[in-house]
Design an enzyme around this catalytic site. Structure first.
Site, short mmCIF file in Angstrom:
data_model
loop_
_atom_site.label_atom_id
_atom_site.label_comp_id
_atom_site.label_asym_id
_atom_site.label_seq_id
_atom_site.Cartn_x
_atom_site.Cartn_y
_atom_site.Cartn_z
N GLN A 13 -40.07 32.67 14.47
CA GLN A 13 -41.47 31.46 14.14
C GLN A 13 -41.78 30.84 15.34
OE1 GLN A 13 -41.76 29.53 10.46
NE2 GLN A 13 -41.03 27.76 11.51
N GLU B 275 -48.78 24.67 15.80
CA GLU B 275 -48.09 23.81 16.32
C GLU B 275 -48.66 23.88 17.81
OE1 GLU B 275 -43.65 24.23 15.82
OE2 GLU B 275 -43.84 23.50 13.82
N ASP C 194 -36.76 29.53 17.56
CA ASP C 194 -36.53 29.11 16.06
C ASP C 194 -37.11 30.53 15.21
OD1 ASP C 194 -36.38 28.28 13.57
OD2 ASP C 194 -38.14 26.89 13.77
N GLU D 170 -32.44 28.32 16.73
CA GLU D 170 -32.33 27.57 15.53
C GLU D 170 -32.81 28.52 14.37
OE1 GLU D 170 -35.76 24.74 13.54
OE2 GLU D 170 -35.62 24.69 15.60
N LYS E 83 -35.11 16.20 11.18
CA LYS E 83 -36.35 15.96 10.47
C LYS E 83 -36.23 14.67 9.50
CE LYS E 83 -38.21 20.71 11.19
NZ LYS E 83 -38.32 21.93 10.56
N ARG F 48 -42.69 18.23 12.40
CA ARG F 48 -42.77 19.17 11.34
C ARG F 48 -44.30 19.96 11.79
NH1 ARG F 48 -39.52 19.07 6.83
NH2 ARG F 48 -39.97 21.35 6.95
#
EC number: 4.2.1.11
Length: 429
Positions: free
Chosen positions: A167, A209, A246, A289, A341, A370
């Site tokens: 990701q 992102e 991640d 992650e 988070k 997020r």
């Protein structure tokens, strides 16, 4: 001592065009604190509940009018007349009013927006920067540090419409002397990466992102493109800049197998742990992650035993900012870091408790955005005020990401000589 005289909730939009919750907390001296709740795409099954309306005639069912009504009704009634500086009392009162394990009644998005708005109002009332107020709430007054940014410059998985399974592919300017220098380094690498991808005839559109989201032959191909961009930017990979992943492995885990559809490969837990270990041997990856599925604790233990001494292994979907789950992970030797988070747990108080528990156990804490964000930059102040040392807030474009970096630049300027940036020392190994 100021008192809360009004609380207002409203429906606003996040960076994906989905509704989210904003709250205002008004004090009797005219001060107003405002905050928005973010929203995730790849979410852990044990996260606190984000309350949505389910009315398909509005926003495809993603409206948040129920959460807003909870702010304007029961939460407002509960907190009127309260002291905004007593964060723990405010948060505990909302949690008790909700009465569920995962904030399903009032909505974690409603509780969180009010929790953060109250903190902002209290900071203003005391004439303190938000990061200083957070440090006080954390029991660490005056103890600040500037975080190393983990900049997500290639997006895959649930954050992009491409064939890349992992990701996030991130760069960390660990060799920088200051945060601002590190941000500049990451930005230069980002622009060079665009040129590298263009030269290969690849798409340079960006994902949720702000990272590039091209179709690539493999995860290793993504790392190779970043390595080339680092070199072209004039930096040394492994010294000036390190890499992070991640995996969000829960998104490609099914029936006990980790399926990399983009590469046509499938692994069991030990095989995928070996796959990741191999990547860390070929590239200077110092943080991974969600390398395994959130429910595959046996797999997590295998990965931790294989590379946990040298690599930061961050639990996001694994721990969901929840102290009960984190405590179990610490006891079992699962991972060595937690992603933080706000909206996974739903209040500032519980967020600080998770950071404190992690640090006490020798785990690192990575403050995170997020994928569905707003202009709210509270996580920048959280990172500095808790001296967490690391922050994940996306790439170097899209104002919903850049707003956090810009707030960190302002904080660094305010702190002056006290703006400590520890670089590589913030990581394991």
């Amino acid at each position: 001592m100021a008192k809360i005289v009004d609380i207002k909730g409203r429906e606003v939009l996040d960076s994906r065009g989905n509704p989210t919750v904003e709250a205002d907390v008004l004090l009797d001296n005219g001060i107003i604190g405002s905050a928005c709740a973010p929203s995730g795409a790849s979410t852990g099954s044990r996260e606190a509940l984000e309350l949505r309306d389910g009315d398909k005639s509005r926003y495809l069912g993603k409206g948040v009018l129920k959460a807003v009504a909870n702010i304007n009704g029961p939460i407002r009634d509960l907190l009127l007349g309260k002291d905004p500086s007593d964060q723990k009392a405010l948060d505990r009162a909302m949690i008790e009013l909700d009465g569920t394990e995962n904030k399903a009644k009032l909505g974690a998005n409603a509780i969180l927006a009010v929790s953060l708005a109250a903190a902002k109002a209290a900071a203003q009332d005391q004439d303190l920067p938000l990061y200083a107020h957070i440090a006080n709430l954390n029991g660490t007054p005056g103890q600040y540090s500037m975080p190393v940014p983990m900049m997500n410059i290639i997006n895959g998985g649930e954050h992009a419409d491409n064939n890349v399974d992992i990701q996030e592919f991130m760069v960390q300017p660990v060799g920088a002397k200051t945060f601002s220098d590190g941000l500049r380094m990451g930005t230069e690498i980002f622009h060079h990466l665009k040129a590298v991808l263009k030269a290969r005839g690849l798409n340079t559109a960006v994902g949720d992102e702000g990272g590039f989201a091209p179709n690539l032959a493999s995860n290793e191909d993504a790392l190779g493109a970043i390595a080339e961009a680092v070199e072209k930017a004039g930096y040394k990979l492994g010294t000036d800049v390190t890499l992070a992943l991640d995996c969000a492995a829960s998104e490609f885990y099914e029936d006990g197998k980790y399926n990399l559809s983009g590469e046509g490969k499938s692994f069991d837990a030990e095989g995928f742990a070996d796959y990741l270990k191999g990547l860390t041997e070929r590239f200077p990856i110092i943080s991974i992650e969600d390398g395994l599925d959130e429910s595959d604790w046996a797999g997590w233990k295998i990965l931790t035993d294989k590379i946990g001494e040298k690599v930061q292994l961050v639990g996001d979907d694994l721990f969901v900012t929840n102290t009960k789950i984190l405590k179990e992970g610490i006891e079992k030797g699962i991972g060595n870091s937690i992603l933080i988070k706000f909206n996974q747990i739903g209040s500032l108080t519980e967020t600080l408790e998770a950071i404190q528990m992690a640090k006490a156990a020798g785990y690192t804490a990575v403050i995170s955005h997020r994928s569905g964000e707003t202009e709210d930059s509270t996580i920048a102040d959280l990172a500095v005020g808790t001296a967490a040392g690391q922050i994940k807030t996306g790439s170097l474009c899209r104002s919903d990401r850049v707003s956090k970096y810009n707030q960190l630049l302002r904080i660094e300027e305010q702190l002056g000589a006290k703006a400590v940036y520890r670089g590589r020392a913030e990581f394991r190994g």
